[in-house]
Design a protein around this motif. Sequence first.
Motif, PDB file in Angstrom:
ATOM      1  N   HIS A   7      13.809  19.402 123.313  1.00 53.15           N
ATOM      2  CA  HIS A   7      14.114  19.151 124.714  1.00 53.15           C
ATOM      3  C   HIS A   7      14.534  17.709 124.956  1.00 53.15           C
ATOM      4  O   HIS A   7      15.305  17.431 125.869  1.00 53.15           O
ATOM      5  CB  HIS A   7      12.913  19.474 125.601  1.00 53.15           C
ATOM      6  N   ASP A  11      22.853  16.372 124.275  1.00 48.99           N
ATOM      7  CA  ASP A  11      23.745  17.466 123.889  1.00 48.99           C
ATOM      8  C   ASP A  11      24.445  17.174 122.562  1.00 48.99           C
ATOM      9  O   ASP A  11      24.573  18.062 121.716  1.00 48.99           O
ATOM     10  CB  ASP A  11      24.786  17.715 124.979  1.00 48.99           C
ATOM     11  N   GLU A  56      18.410  26.087 122.974  1.00 44.65           N
ATOM     12  CA  GLU A  56      18.435  24.967 123.920  1.00 44.65           C
ATOM     13  C   GLU A  56      19.856  24.670 124.367  1.00 44.65           C
ATOM     14  O   GLU A  56      20.100  24.399 125.546  1.00 44.65           O
ATOM     15  CB  GLU A  56      17.799  23.735 123.283  1.00 44.65           C
ATOM     16  N   ARG A  60      21.153  24.983 128.287  1.00 46.47           N
ATOM     17  CA  ARG A  60      21.798  23.859 128.971  1.00 46.47           C
ATOM     18  C   ARG A  60      23.185  24.237 129.482  1.00 46.47           C
ATOM     19  O   ARG A  60      23.577  23.852 130.570  1.00 46.47           O
ATOM     20  CB  ARG A  60      21.887  22.656 128.047  1.00 46.47           C
TER      21      ARG A  60
END
Length: 66
Positions: A7, A11, A56, A60
């Motif tokens: 987390h 990116d 993840e 996102r």
Amino acid sequence: MKAKAVHKLSDEELGIEVDNLRKKLFELKTQSVTEKIQDTSQFNKIRKDIARLLTEQSVRSKAVNA
């Protein structure tokens, strides 16, 4: 790699980490053909880490699109 650590990554770092883990998995697979591997549980650990990172990334991207 723990979920909390995933987390915290940006990116770009997620993409880089996925690439690194895929390369490591490929190297393990080639080693398994040519020589005996001591710890075969590494395959599952790396696959799970890749899945965490990809999950993840998709979460996102869905949050940005929504």
